[in-house]
Enzyme design. Structure first.
Site, PDB file in Angstrom:
ATOM      1  N   SER A  85      33.644  19.087   4.751  1.00  0.00           N
ATOM      2  CA  SER A  85      34.383  19.549   5.924  1.00  0.00           C
ATOM      3  C   SER A  85      34.818  18.359   6.762  1.00  0.00           C
ATOM      4  CB  SER A  85      33.503  20.513   6.726  1.00  0.00           C
ATOM      5  OG  SER A  85      34.248  21.154   7.734  1.00  0.00           O
ATOM      6  N   ASN A  86      35.160  18.572   8.013  1.00  0.00           N
ATOM      7  CA  ASN A  86      35.562  17.491   8.916  1.00  0.00           C
ATOM      8  C   ASN A  86      35.139  17.835  10.334  1.00  0.00           C
ATOM      9  OD1 ASN A  86      37.868  18.865  10.367  1.00  0.00           O
ATOM     10  ND2 ASN A  86      38.544  19.088   8.236  1.00  0.00           N
TER      11      ASN A  86
END
Ligand code: CTP
Ligand code: CA
Length: 224
Positions: A33-34
């Site tokens: 993810s980020n």
């Protein structure tokens, strides 16, 4: 029962907004993810609802509460976000892609938790490209007015205008993410908005203010 809705610039318009990060599963307990907080997209959803729009917020995982009078659809992966976006496309007037979509996802999701292997100090996860949600929306025969964001660390204007053209967008909001004052989790933002025939500088301001400025730009373009 009679409900009171403020007459606003977006009354009668259905605005669909993607927001937050996506999560791309590796196995049942891990993902890629980020650091997107979702704040810009949620501020846009709130502002559009305040201006009378019917708002659908297609959100990746965030810690934010759903804004008032906004329908929220919670998703995890880019593929789920795309599916939710396309499901509503024929009734969408304005599509705003503020989500930080993972560009790649693991090519397969392991059915069980991946175990360490004795004697192997490296592991390789094969990634495949995710679909480009905003570009898919913008090339649809029933395309709404389509707005993207561009996160750049260099040559911001050039890269953003290239994305505007390549993705067939009506408008793009370019963020210089090398600017340390306005990171992913900040309540403030600064940006330049580009469209086919013009641009507008949005100096450092709150994400709430920026949301209404972006909507002003959209409103002007919708009229033309
Ligand atoms: N976007 C999308 N689907 C993707 C990737 C990006 O809808 N799979 C959208 C984002 O929501 C944003 C715009 O495309 O509105 C630009 O995202 P950005 O990450 O800046 O551009 P990319 O096209 O992914 O290019 P790169 O990350 O290589 O700069
Ligand atoms: Ca990207």
């Amino acid at each position: 029962t009679a409900e009171y809705f403020e007459e606003g610039a977006f009354t009668g318009k259905h605005v669909v907004i993607t927001a937050g990060p996506t999560q791309e599963a590796i196995d049942p307990v891990r993902y890629i993810s980020n650091h997107s907080s979702g704040k810009m997209g949620y501020a846009l959803a709130q502002a559009a609802a305040d201006q009378g729009a019917q708002v659908t917020l297609i959100s990746g995982p965030t810690n934010l509460p759903c804004p008032d009078r906004v329908e929220r659809i919670q998703v995890k992966s880019a593929e789920q976000m795309l599916e939710a976006s396309l499901q509503r496309i024929s009734e969408t007037d304005v599509f705003i892609a503020s989500a930080a979509v993972a560009d790649y996802r693991p090519s397969e999701i392991a059915e069980h938790k991946i175990k360490k292997v004795d004697g192997e100090d490296q592991m390789i996860i094969k990634l495949v490209k995710n679909p480009d949600i905003v570009a898919t929306v913008a090339q649809h025969p029933e395309r709404p007015f389509t707005v993207g964001f561009a996160a750049e660390t260099q040559d911001v204007a050039q890269y953003a205008q290239a994305k505007l053209a390549r993705k067939n967008l009506d408008m793009i909001v370019a963020n210089d993410v090398s600017n340390t004052k306005i990171g992913f989790n900040s309540d403030n933002n600064a940006a330049t908005v580009f469209w086919g025939s013009g641009q507008r500088e949005l100096e450092l301001m709150s994400k709430a203010q920026m949301a209404s400025e972006i909507l002003n730009c959209i409103k002007t373009q919708l009229k033309d």
